[in-house]
Design an enzyme around this catalytic site. Structure first.
Site, PDB file in Angstrom:
ATOM      1  N   VAL A 226      14.970  -5.375  -3.030  1.00 22.48           N
ATOM      2  CA  VAL A 226      13.406  -5.804  -2.721  1.00 22.48           C
ATOM      3  C   VAL A 226      12.417  -4.954  -2.904  1.00 22.48           C
ATOM      4  CG1 VAL A 226      12.135  -7.268  -1.079  1.00 22.48           C
ATOM      5  CG2 VAL A 226      14.465  -8.053  -1.639  1.00 22.48           C
ATOM      6  N   GLU A 265       4.237   9.634   1.805  1.00 20.76           N
ATOM      7  CA  GLU A 265       4.616  10.563   2.976  1.00 20.76           C
ATOM      8  C   GLU A 265       6.105  10.815   3.337  1.00 20.76           C
ATOM      9  OE1 GLU A 265       4.238  10.586   7.689  1.00 20.76           O
ATOM     10  OE2 GLU A 265       2.688   9.484   6.705  1.00 20.76           O
TER      11      GLU A 265
END
Length: 494
Positions: A226, A265
């Site tokens: 997904v 990040e």
């Protein structure tokens, strides 16, 4: 709404995802379990979304961006984000109990996971309201004569946000609210282990704000495909992701075919360089605390401590004492500061890396196993390893557990070399009695952020991001807000 368990405080969250303004289950009705890491018990479920669900959410976000006034109506966005701030403030204690339930974050240190991100919603509303979206840069000489230039900042479009489990509510806010305030529409895919920190945000937006259908969507799933589908979808203009470097590489690859803007990040393996003139009794207890307070599940954790050889044994003794006294236990108990690891798998990874370090020659000073008084729950003892080879696996691999590795050094140059010798570059610490010496070392570190002498780099008004394989782009500050905008330079008559 489900109720709080009277004995444990455990709270089950919203099981439905939000797609195109509707709180709904996936078509098949499939669910996946959510576990409380302090009890090892299933405490609720979330709908197990599919690729079809994320495609529906992306279509809704695309339509809302292309066909509505959301990206152009700054006053309306300001109104909606302020509504969200008010609603989150009202539901603050429910959200706190959900985070403790999903993550095992101790209630004593939950402020950074709840109060801080809620305050940031208001910050981004004000920041976006005051941001200059059309900047006049003055008159410039060109080969065709003088031209006045303006820079327009436009919303990027549809932003896909894929978030991790360690500080889920905080990062769901950090990766979506500035994007919304900048005029984008959003599809949020929260981590499998912490779906409710995403679905609760979706519920609150649907029930308590005027944010239009399709502008904000949440898709929960226990399937990795997904998130991969969201990253690859050509209707998505930007992906923002916080998580492991390995997953970040996969997201970059998935978005490459559409040259998608990507904000990452990723992992960290930061050092704390403690100089020979430092006050060990002041800085080392704090180093031990930060290693344990989030069960070591923090990307900015300075898990590698570098001690001067001349004061090595002294530093080890201070760290040992602090880590052996650190309060570990039930996250619902006030005063506890280290809870469990998020899952059995994460605990096993942590314990396995500790054993790998010992096999590579590290000396176990304290910890290294499961606390005897906590047989239930995914707990790991605060662990201190000394004499760690800076090239060993445990010195190069992000552990994400309450583990400090200690390596001796002789000169500032050697400490800088050890610090820089990893694939990561997210953060770091330097401590010295001489502020100038600390700054000089910090300036030489190949990392995105550095704290010197306890003066923190981290805050909503300053850019935060990594170098090397710790990420791309920045969060926070003006630079972080601009990540969600495209710049357009326009030449006009002087």
């Amino acid at each position: 709404m489900t109720n709080v368990d009277a004995d444990t405080g455990v709270l089950a969250g919203e099981p439905r995802m939000l797609i195109d303004g509707e709180l709904r289950y996936t078509d098949s009705g499939a669910l996946f379990d959510v576990e409380h890491p302090a009890s090892e018990q299933v405490v609720g479920q979330a709908t197990d979304g599919t690729v079809t669900d994320v495609e529906r959410a992306t279509a809704a976000a695309r339509r809302a961006f292309d066909e509505s006034d959301w990206s152009r109506d700054l006053d309306f966005r300001y109104h909606c984000v302020n509504q969200l701030h008010e609603a989150l403030t009202q539901e603050q204690e429910r959200l706190r109990r959900i985070v403790i339930t999903e993550v095992g974050c101790p209630v004593s240190v939950s402020g950074s996971q709840i109060e801080s991100p809620i305050a940031e919603v208001k910050h981004w509303a004000d920041h976006g309201r005051n941001f200059d979206y059309l900047v006049d840069t003055g008159i410039h000489e060109t080969q065709l004569g003088p031209a006045r230039r303006k820079i327009q900042y436009d919303a990027v479009g549809v932003v896909g946000a894929i978030t991790p489990w360690n500080v889920p509510f905080y990062l769901n806010i950090a990766e979506t609210v500035p994007a919304l305030m900048a005029g984008n529409t959003v599809v949020l895919k929260p981590a499998q282990l912490t779906p409710w920190s995403g679905t609760e945000l979706g519920r609150i937006i649907a029930e308590k704000t005027d944010i239009p259908a399709g502008v904000f969507n949440v898709v929960t799933s226990n399937a990795n495909e997904v998130g991969a589908a969201l990253s690859a979808d050509p209707r998505v203009d930007m992906i923002t992701f916080t998580g492991s470097t390995a997953t970040g590489r996969a997201i970059l690859a998935a978005g490459a075919s559409t040259v998608k803007k990507t904000l990452l990040e990723l992992g960290g393996k930061s050092t704390h360089i403690v100089c020979d003139d430092a006050d060990f009794t002041a800085c080392l207890p704090m180093a031990a605390m930060f290693a344990c307070v989030m069960s070591g599940q923090s990307c900015i954790l300075s898990s590698r401590v570098l001690l001067p050889r001349s004061r090595y044994d002294e530093g080890l003794e201070i760290l040992k004492t602090m880590m052996e006294q650190f309060p570990v236990g039930d996250p619902w108990t006030p005063g506890i500061m280290q809870g469990p690891q998020i899952s059995a798998m994460q605990r096993q990874k942590t314990l396995g890396l500790i054993q790998s370090g010992i096999a590579d020659g590290a000396r176990l000073i304290t910890g290294g196993g499961i606390p005897e008084n906590l047989p239930t729950g995914y707990y790991v003892q605060p662990t201190l390893l000394a004499d760690v080879d800076p090239a060993s696996e445990i010195a190069q691999t992000e552990i994400f557990g309450p583990v400090i590795t200690v390596t001796p050094y002789d000169t500032d140059d050697e400490a800088v070399e050890i610090s820089n010798n990893t694939i990561y570059g997210l953060s770091g610490d330097v401590t010295s009695a001489d502020d100038g010496r600390a700054l000089n070392i910090a300036l030489r570190l190949r990392t995105g952020s550095v704290t010197t002498n306890g003066h923190s780099f981290f805050g909503i008004t300053s850019p935060f991001g990594g170098t090397k394989q710790s990420g791309l782009g920045h969060r926070n500050g003006d630079e972080g807000y601009r990540e969600y905008l495209n710049s357009k330079t326009i030449g006009v008559r002087p």
